[in-house]
Design a protein around this motif. Sequence first.
Motif, mmCIF file in Angstrom:
data_model
loop_
_atom_site.group_PDB
_atom_site.id
_atom_site.type_symbol
_atom_site.label_atom_id
_atom_site.label_comp_id
_atom_site.label_asym_id
_atom_site.label_seq_id
_atom_site.Cartn_x
_atom_site.Cartn_y
_atom_site.Cartn_z
ATOM 1 N N TYR A 263 1.041 2.457 15.039
ATOM 2 C CA TYR A 263 0.381 3.596 14.405
ATOM 3 C C TYR A 263 1.346 4.323 13.471
ATOM 4 C CZ TYR A 263 -3.728 3.174 17.412
ATOM 5 O OH TYR A 263 -4.849 2.735 18.037
ATOM 6 N N LEU A 264 2.619 4.453 13.898
ATOM 7 C CA LEU A 264 3.597 5.149 13.061
ATOM 8 C C LEU A 264 3.856 4.386 11.775
ATOM 9 C CD1 LEU A 264 6.134 6.282 15.821
ATOM 10 C CD2 LEU A 264 4.374 7.674 14.688
ATOM 11 N N LEU A 265 3.862 3.028 11.829
ATOM 12 C CA LEU A 265 4.045 2.242 10.609
ATOM 13 C C LEU A 265 2.916 2.519 9.604
ATOM 14 C CD1 LEU A 265 5.183 -1.271 11.950
ATOM 15 C CD2 LEU A 265 6.576 0.406 10.733
ATOM 16 N N PHE A 266 1.684 2.741 10.107
ATOM 17 C CA PHE A 266 0.545 3.016 9.228
ATOM 18 C C PHE A 266 0.443 4.499 8.850
ATOM 19 C CE2 PHE A 266 -0.585 -1.192 10.252
ATOM 20 C CZ PHE A 266 -1.604 -1.610 9.409
ATOM 21 N N GLY A 267 1.433 5.297 9.311
ATOM 22 C CA GLY A 267 1.428 6.723 8.968
ATOM 23 C C GLY A 267 0.406 7.509 9.735
ATOM 24 N N LEU A 268 0.032 7.055 10.950
ATOM 25 C CA LEU A 268 -1.003 7.687 11.741
ATOM 26 C C LEU A 268 -0.422 8.250 13.029
ATOM 27 C CD1 LEU A 268 -3.775 4.950 11.345
ATOM 28 C CD2 LEU A 268 -3.545 7.073 10.028
ATOM 29 N N ASP A 269 -1.143 9.241 13.590
ATOM 30 C CA ASP A 269 -0.751 9.841 14.865
ATOM 31 C C ASP A 269 -1.280 8.962 15.991
ATOM 32 O OD1 ASP A 269 -0.144 11.325 17.045
ATOM 33 O OD2 ASP A 269 -1.313 13.103 16.452
ATOM 34 N N PRO A 270 -0.375 8.432 16.865
ATOM 35 C CA PRO A 270 -0.849 7.569 17.952
ATOM 36 C C PRO A 270 -1.835 8.258 18.885
ATOM 37 C CG PRO A 270 1.534 7.421 17.687
ATOM 38 C CD PRO A 270 1.082 8.577 16.854
ATOM 39 N N ASP A 271 -1.804 9.580 18.943
ATOM 40 C CA ASP A 271 -2.648 10.309 19.889
ATOM 41 C C ASP A 271 -3.892 10.868 19.226
ATOM 42 O OD1 ASP A 271 -0.706 9.867 21.894
ATOM 43 O OD2 ASP A 271 0.442 11.617 21.198
ATOM 44 N N ALA A 272 -4.200 10.433 17.999
ATOM 45 C CA ALA A 272 -5.349 10.996 17.284
ATOM 46 C C ALA A 272 -6.658 10.325 17.671
ATOM 47 C CB ALA A 272 -5.143 10.877 15.773
ATOM 48 N N GLY A 273 -6.655 9.283 18.485
ATOM 49 C CA GLY A 273 -7.864 8.612 18.918
ATOM 50 C C GLY A 273 -8.415 7.624 17.917
ATOM 51 N N ILE A 274 -7.636 7.219 16.929
ATOM 52 C CA ILE A 274 -8.070 6.238 15.950
ATOM 53 C C ILE A 274 -7.931 4.855 16.558
ATOM 54 C CG2 ILE A 274 -7.693 5.327 13.625
ATOM 55 C CD1 ILE A 274 -6.472 7.991 12.880
ATOM 56 N N THR A 275 -9.006 4.043 16.419
ATOM 57 C CA THR A 275 -8.936 2.673 16.960
ATOM 58 C C THR A 275 -8.146 1.791 16.016
ATOM 59 O OG1 THR A 275 -10.950 1.956 15.826
ATOM 60 C CG2 THR A 275 -11.201 3.010 17.998
ATOM 61 N N PRO A 276 -7.556 0.674 16.542
ATOM 62 C CA PRO A 276 -6.843 -0.253 15.660
ATOM 63 C C PRO A 276 -7.711 -0.781 14.529
ATOM 64 C CG PRO A 276 -6.319 -0.695 17.956
ATOM 65 C CD PRO A 276 -7.403 0.318 17.956
ATOM 66 N N GLU A 277 -9.017 -1.023 14.794
ATOM 67 C CA GLU A 277 -9.884 -1.551 13.741
ATOM 68 C C GLU A 277 -10.045 -0.532 12.618
ATOM 69 O OE1 GLU A 277 -14.373 -3.452 13.208
ATOM 70 O OE2 GLU A 277 -13.733 -2.582 15.125
#
Length: 928
Positions: free
Chosen positions: A311-325
């Motif tokens: 998630y960090l590589l994609f610039g996203l918060d791991p705890d934001a509830g975003i699915t991998p898809e």
Amino acid sequence: MQHPAAPLATQAPADKPAGEARLDLATRAAELGFWEWNLLDNSFVYSPRAREICGLPQDDAPLRLEQLQALTHPEDMPRTHAMLLRAIDPDIRERLPYEYRVVHPDGEIRWVVANGEATFAAVDGVTRAVRYVGTLQDATESHQLRRALETTETRLHLAVEAGRMAVWEADLREDAIAGSPELNRLLGFPEDARPTVDQIRAGYAPGERERLQACMRDAVARGDRFVETEMRYRYPGGEPRWLLLRAEIQLDDGEPARAVGVLMDITDRRRAEEALRASEARLQLAQRVGHIGVWEWELPSGDARWSREMYLLFGLDPDAGITPEQAWLAGVFPEDRIAVDEAVRRSTEGGQPVDVEFRIRAHGETRWLRSKGTPVTTPDGRARMIGVNQDVTSTHRQKLALEDRNRALQEEAVQIGRERERLFELSRDMFGVVGFDGYLRAANPAWTRILGYDTHSLLARPFLELIDPQDRPAARSAMAGLKRGNVAAPFESRMPCDHGGWRWIAWTAVAEDELIYTVGRDVTHEKLAAHELEAANRQLRNQIEGRERVEATLRQMQRLEAVGQLTSGVAHDFNNLLTIVLGNLDLVDMTVDDPKVRRRLDLMRQAALRGATLTSQLLAFSRRQRLEPKVIDLNGTVQGMSELLRSTMGGSIAVSARLQPDLWSALVDPTQIELVILNLAINARDAMPTGGSLAIETANVTLAESQGLPGEPEPGDYVAIAVIDTGTGMSEEVLARVFEPFFTTKGAGKGSGLGLPQVFGFAQQSGGGMRIESRPGMGTTVCVYLPRAHAGSVADPPAPDTRRRDGASPQRRVALLVDDDNAVRDITAARLRQLGFEVLEAGSGGAALDLLDRNAQVDLLVADFAMPGMNGVEVAQQARTRRPELPVLFVTGYADQTALAGVSEERVVQKPFRDDELERKVRMVAGV
């Protein structure tokens, strides 16, 4: 060998006697061939089987000596010829079988065994061999079987060694363990040791014995007779090891009685497993530190799981509830997502790993990620792909920068090529390209300007043909080295010119891609000038060097000739005389009770021993003494000599020892090293007439490189012993001559000049060397380097147990003694009789072999080495052919130590006999 095969007849008559018929039947059954050689008319006769064995035609054509000699394999000819000569010698009449190879006309090689016996008669008043008759047998198959058996045994031994495996057997009731020699090595004991059960169990880790016993009880309770477990063990020296124990338990009345099994060293495997676990831990840490994301993708459902780093590589918060898809669809460039999906599809269909790069948009910029994955199948049959993603943006940026740099370099290379082309055309040096086929591929105009040949003529001829024939070998050698990939040293050659004359060319060359690039510079004028200068000085220099060389060589030859003649010509006879003197003194001493007479006998014995010591000193300098190297502790040697050194030095010299702890063992002759220490100490004492101090030091020394000085040892590990004094020291002139024989600075009658040369000879013969440091008034340090005894060196062999068992009667033992000196033989025989032997005496090798043939019991052969006719080694070889297990002991006063180089130390007694050396070695060799 001159081929000894010839049949007596090609076919037996029909009416031959029954005995001969049975003989024919036996020989056919045994596939034996008969042969006969008539030495009076040099004719040969072969039986059909003998012809078949030798590959000869089955006819009655006469056989020639040259034809038979051509049958014997060239490598076997010297040996078989020597045996043939002994067989037809009237004084020897040897009847031994001999095995050798014959070469058939079609090239086939067969092994054969020949047995023969010569018939002797008087011819013209001289006894000689007249017929040589025997049999011939094909031994090829038996020879091949022996070779195959030897190969199999070697492979089995290598397998056991490579597997670090040992076999053991335990008596569980008697609490006893027995094993193969490999068990000792596996448990850290010497191979010849017999460790007790307590000594073996001392290496168990705490609680290990109880755990092993519990494993056996559990196996028996389960009805299982086999046990396999790993155990910790510690060598006697403290090194921890891991061992794998496999055993079969044998029951007696339902209780464990015996256990048989193997033990394997698995320390390396355990260490590898521990290293693997540590590596996995480091990998996990590296992923966290390096921001490497881990992902799993379950097929065909498409369910995915990402690590926090993904998630960090994609610039996203791991705890934001975003699915991998969701993250995948939003972050990856659409055109790259299609390529990634196609790569994954091919990977899953082919079962091969995937490795693909794609772009994402993160933190408001474009980033490059590299994804690596591997398809796997779970135990329940589901397909998954596991992989990692890594940010390679910086690598892509570097790649773009590198491409820009390569374009710039290409432009520079084009410019450099133009400059080199101009240099090639305008240079005054000869530039050329030579192929590995020897022909010039290119040549610049300087070749034409210097040699006169046009370019077409140069390219049409091999390069070596352009060089003067006398200089071609050096050029050919340089080209051969370049073809092998070596760096060629610069070389010079003469090259004839098209317009006449020749030019000296100095060449440098390198090879690349089967081409040799050469540069030749015209150095004709420099060579002519140097030649003229050298010619002007050569005559004077040669006269000076010639005179100095002749004078130095003459002096050296005179010194070495004197010592060489003295040691080689006198040592053998002198040692024989001392043997007689010392032996008779011992015998007389046994019969005399008068103290005065015994005191005079002791004085005579001491004088004889001093004579033996003098001979040993001469042999030590000339390096012709026979050393008996053994593994010794130099610290113990120095400590054992402390009282002797103090009494020798007197009260005005303080003696001290500085001994290094944990000193390596040295491999030297113990008797000679004591003489060396005493010799150096006496030299130091003489250098301190008014008193001083003497120190003896020991040290472990590792020399990395040789100093190239006289007496210096070669690089390696050494045990050093140094004798340090505070005496008058030596000047550089004296120091340069200390190793010369008979050179001494002492007054007349106070020194022989053999002290340091003797030490130098002993050190070099032992495999070491010397180093001397001295300054006038500052004392002297003499350091002797002795070879280190590595693992596997042989220490003093244990003395054989000579005690007779209770109730055993003395056994009759017979010794065969051969010595051409009657007096020496008489003394040696007396010594052997004192040891309980019945002695058969012979004055020559032939007489000894005759006694050996006529006496069924001979338990020991004692042979002098230097005898006329057959020497001791030759007698022993002949005796061993008759009785292969016969123990042999050599006694010798011979000066040259190489004479018995192939004989082990325990089988040689040096004359004169000293103390109990003869008794000790007789008991060791004969086992009494």
